[in-house]
Design an enzyme around this catalytic site. Structure first.
Site, PDB file in Angstrom:
ATOM      1  N   HIS A 138      -3.178   7.630   2.051  1.00 25.81           N
ATOM      2  CA  HIS A 138      -3.593   6.442   1.614  1.00 25.81           C
ATOM      3  C   HIS A 138      -5.064   6.186   2.073  1.00 25.81           C
ATOM      4  O   HIS A 138      -5.278   6.328   3.130  1.00 25.81           O
ATOM      5  CB  HIS A 138      -2.476   5.122   1.946  1.00 25.81           C
ATOM      6  CG  HIS A 138      -2.961   3.867   1.827  1.00 25.81           C
ATOM      7  ND1 HIS A 138      -3.477   3.380   0.480  1.00 25.81           N
ATOM      8  CD2 HIS A 138      -3.232   2.827   2.515  1.00 25.81           C
ATOM      9  CE1 HIS A 138      -3.760   2.285   0.629  1.00 25.81           C
ATOM     10  NE2 HIS A 138      -3.556   1.661   2.120  1.00 25.81           N
ATOM     11  N   CYS A 185       0.813  -1.247   0.013  1.00 29.75           N
ATOM     12  CA  CYS A 185      -0.009   0.102  -0.041  1.00 29.75           C
ATOM     13  C   CYS A 185       0.877   1.367   0.095  1.00 29.75           C
ATOM     14  O   CYS A 185       0.414   2.333  -0.490  1.00 29.75           O
ATOM     15  CB  CYS A 185      -1.019  -0.051   1.206  1.00 29.75           C
ATOM     16  SG  CYS A 185      -2.087  -1.534   1.071  1.00 29.75           S
ATOM     17  N   ASN A 228     -10.099   0.314  -0.357  1.00 21.05           N
ATOM     18  CA  ASN A 228      -8.621   0.418  -0.146  1.00 21.05           C
ATOM     19  C   ASN A 228      -8.218  -0.306  -1.515  1.00 21.05           C
ATOM     20  O   ASN A 228      -8.274  -1.607  -1.678  1.00 21.05           O
ATOM     21  CB  ASN A 228      -8.013  -0.471   0.948  1.00 21.05           C
ATOM     22  CG  ASN A 228      -6.624  -0.427   1.207  1.00 21.05           C
ATOM     23  OD1 ASN A 228      -5.868   0.045   0.087  1.00 21.05           O
ATOM     24  ND2 ASN A 228      -6.156  -0.805   2.507  1.00 21.05           N
TER      25      ASN A 228
HETATM   26  O1  UT7 Z   1      -3.672  -0.614   3.182  1.00 21.13           O
HETATM   27  C1  UT7 Z   1      -2.991  -1.415   4.281  1.00 21.13           C
HETATM   28  C2  UT7 Z   1      -3.205  -0.538   5.468  1.00 21.13           C
HETATM   29  N1  UT7 Z   1      -4.364  -1.127   5.980  1.00 21.13           N
HETATM   30  C3  UT7 Z   1      -4.947  -0.690   7.039  1.00 21.13           C
HETATM   31  O2  UT7 Z   1      -4.501   0.253   7.600  1.00 21.13           O
HETATM   32  C4  UT7 Z   1      -6.110  -1.288   7.820  1.00 21.13           C
HETATM   33  C5  UT7 Z   1      -6.162  -1.148   9.231  1.00 21.13           C
HETATM   34  N2  UT7 Z   1      -7.086  -1.926   9.740  1.00 21.13           N
HETATM   35  C6  UT7 Z   1      -8.401  -1.277   9.984  1.00 21.13           C
HETATM   36  O3  UT7 Z   1      -8.823  -0.541   9.018  1.00 21.13           O
HETATM   37  C7  UT7 Z   1      -9.438  -1.856  11.029  1.00 21.13           C
HETATM   38  O4  UT7 Z   1      -8.644  -2.562  11.955  1.00 21.13           O
HETATM   39  C8  UT7 Z   1     -10.302  -2.853  10.313  1.00 21.13           C
HETATM   40  C9  UT7 Z   1     -11.512  -2.068   9.333  1.00 21.13           C
HETATM   41  C10 UT7 Z   1      -9.844  -3.995   9.473  1.00 21.13           C
HETATM   42  C11 UT7 Z   1     -11.049  -3.384  11.501  1.00 21.13           C
HETATM   43  O5  UT7 Z   1     -11.750  -2.419  12.515  1.00 21.13           O
HETATM   44  P1  UT7 Z   1     -11.510  -2.686  13.809  1.00 21.13           P
HETATM   45  O6  UT7 Z   1     -12.192  -1.333  14.578  1.00 21.13           O
HETATM   46  O7  UT7 Z   1     -10.094  -2.700  14.229  1.00 21.13           O
HETATM   47  O8  UT7 Z   1     -12.185  -3.997  14.254  1.00 21.13           O
HETATM   48  P2  UT7 Z   1     -11.626  -5.389  15.018  1.00 21.13           P
HETATM   49  O9  UT7 Z   1     -10.515  -6.001  13.952  1.00 21.13           O
HETATM   50  O10 UT7 Z   1     -11.227  -4.846  16.390  1.00 21.13           O
HETATM   51  O11 UT7 Z   1     -12.684  -6.198  15.022  1.00 21.13           O
HETATM   52  C12 UT7 Z   1     -13.971  -5.768  15.807  1.00 21.13           C
HETATM   53  C13 UT7 Z   1     -14.938  -6.767  15.637  1.00 21.13           C
HETATM   54  C14 UT7 Z   1     -14.519  -8.115  15.773  1.00 21.13           C
HETATM   55  O12 UT7 Z   1     -15.739  -8.746  16.551  1.00 21.13           O
HETATM   56  P3  UT7 Z   1     -15.179  -9.362  18.102  1.00 21.13           P
HETATM   57  O13 UT7 Z   1     -14.260 -10.132  18.049  1.00 21.13           O
HETATM   58  O14 UT7 Z   1     -15.333  -8.066  18.815  1.00 21.13           O
HETATM   59  O15 UT7 Z   1     -16.854 -10.086  18.322  1.00 21.13           O
HETATM   60  C15 UT7 Z   1     -14.418  -8.712  14.281  1.00 21.13           C
HETATM   61  O16 UT7 Z   1     -14.431 -10.193  14.294  1.00 21.13           O
HETATM   62  O17 UT7 Z   1     -15.293  -6.834  14.220  1.00 21.13           O
HETATM   63  C16 UT7 Z   1     -15.536  -7.970  13.701  1.00 21.13           C
HETATM   64  N3  UT7 Z   1     -15.488  -7.956  12.382  1.00 21.13           N
HETATM   65  C17 UT7 Z   1     -16.424  -7.521  11.505  1.00 21.13           C
HETATM   66  N4  UT7 Z   1     -17.794  -7.688  11.866  1.00 21.13           N
HETATM   67  C18 UT7 Z   1     -18.756  -7.517  10.877  1.00 21.13           C
HETATM   68  C19 UT7 Z   1     -14.341  -7.852  11.456  1.00 21.13           C
HETATM   69  N5  UT7 Z   1     -14.741  -7.617  10.181  1.00 21.13           N
HETATM   70  C20 UT7 Z   1     -16.222  -7.524  10.342  1.00 21.13           C
HETATM   71  C21 UT7 Z   1     -17.089  -7.267   9.283  1.00 21.13           C
HETATM   72  N6  UT7 Z   1     -18.420  -7.102   9.450  1.00 21.13           N
HETATM   73  N7  UT7 Z   1     -16.533  -7.094   7.907  1.00 21.13           N
END
Ligand code: UT7
Length: 319
Positions: A246, A114, A276
């Protein structure tokens, strides 16, 4: 007077197929509401079957050349940032060269995931300063839909396909690239990677990401690299007219802008419509912002990105 690499033109291309968040709802346990609120993404484009990264790149390059009022024959070098090339080799850049009907110059790909476009731009700046090229096409192009695991809700909803391009030209004066800042730390390999490759599995594999770990690195490292580049340019955050970040997650972008002390009015946001697109996201955002007339000659523009590696960096330029 100092010679700098000035952006003469921008262009982009997005595949025709638009995929709304709701499309994922009957594939994985997710919702439009979750995707919007956690990422800011509303839709993304996916390449058609058979549509390749080089084809997207060629369309973006043609648009950038037209915007610059230049013929492909005027270009000395093509640098393509991509992690999703058509083939293991030759480079996408040589495919773009052939697609544009060019028979001179030199071409190569840059792979910094990225952060790829920022790395490519910094490399192109180096080519111009060393006198190896006067005009360089710098392209970010990806078909990330090909490496997504459509059973993994944590990653498949985040990425899209597309390409963006800029034409750089050496010119004396105040405009152009002012400073660059590049960083990598390979000890973070497992935060974001693809579980396949030429010398391991023999096939391309699927994307794996520890999203919340990366989120914390992103906010800290993006603000830090942008600050370093701004300082190297002899400027302060108050001099910045536009942040073109980005486009991974609207929450990361907002948190980075806040750390930099920039109001959101100075931030170019395209993540809602593109998702993204990895190395394509910054040139896509630059092209969209340029097309809309936002970027005015003389504006200080800061780009920053982080991706697999980890690799991250920033380029500061005067438009
Ligand atoms: O391009 C390279 C750079 N990329 C990035 O910088 C991406 C960086 N990360 C992010 O943007 C975020 O971390 C995400 C959007 C990927 C995830 O958001 P988050 O607020 O960090 O969520 P999390 O990973 O802590 O997950 C929270 C909850 C989890 O469930 P539990 O364990 O709390 O029950 C996940 O399983 O959200 C759940 N979850 C989803 N729920 C519904 C993860 N993906 C999804 C989904 N739909 N698509």
């Amino acid at each position: 007077m100092t010679t700098r690499a000035v952006i003469r033109g921008t262009g982009h291309y997005l595949p025709e197929r638009i995929v709304e968040n709701s499309w994922f709802e009957d594939k994985v346990d997710t919702s439009d509401e979750w995707i919007r609120s956690r990422t800011g993404i509303e839709r993304r484009h996916f390449a058609a079957e058979g549509e390749t990264t080089s084809q997207l790149a060629i369309r973006a390059a043609e648009a950038a050349l037209s915007n610059a009022g230049m013929e492909a024959s005027a270009i000395d070098a093509i640098v393509v940032a991509t992690s999703t090339p058509d083939l293991t080799f030759p480079s996408v850049a040589t495919m773009v060269q052939a697609g544009l009907g060019m028979t001179r110059g030199f071409c190569f790909d840059v792979q910094a995931v990225c952060a790829g476009f920022v790395f490519a731009l910094a490399n192109a700046d180096g080519l111009i300063h060393s006198g190896q090229a006067e005009r360089v096409l710098v392209i970010g192009a990806e078909t990330f839909s090909r490496i997504l695991d459509f059973d993994d809700r944590a990653t498949c909803v985040l990425f899209g396909d597309g390409a963006g391009a800029v034409v750089l030209e050496a010119a004396a004066g105040e405009r152009g690239i002012l400073a660059t800042d590049l960083n990598s730390d390979g000890s973070y390999r497992d935060i974001l990677y693809v579980d396949g490759g030429v010398s391991t599995t023999g096939h391309s594999g699927k994307l794996k990401m520890q999203g919340n770990v990366l989120f914390r690195h992103a906010v800290e490292k993006l603000a830090q690299t942008a600050h370093s580049a701004i300082e190297k340019a002899g400027l302060t955050a108050e001099d910045v007219d536009w942040l073109v970040p980005h486009q991974a997650n609207a929450r990361i972008i907002a948190a980075t802008a806040q750390r930099m002390g920039l109001p959101m009015e100075k931030v170019v946001l395209t993540v809602a419509d593109h998702g993204n697109t990895s190395a394509a996201s910054i040139p896509l955002a630059l092209s969209v912002a340029n097309q809309s007339g936002k970027l005015k000659q003389g504006d200080v523009v800061v780009t920053e990105a982080i991706g697999g590696g980890l690799s991250w960096g920033s380029v500061v330029l005067r438009w």
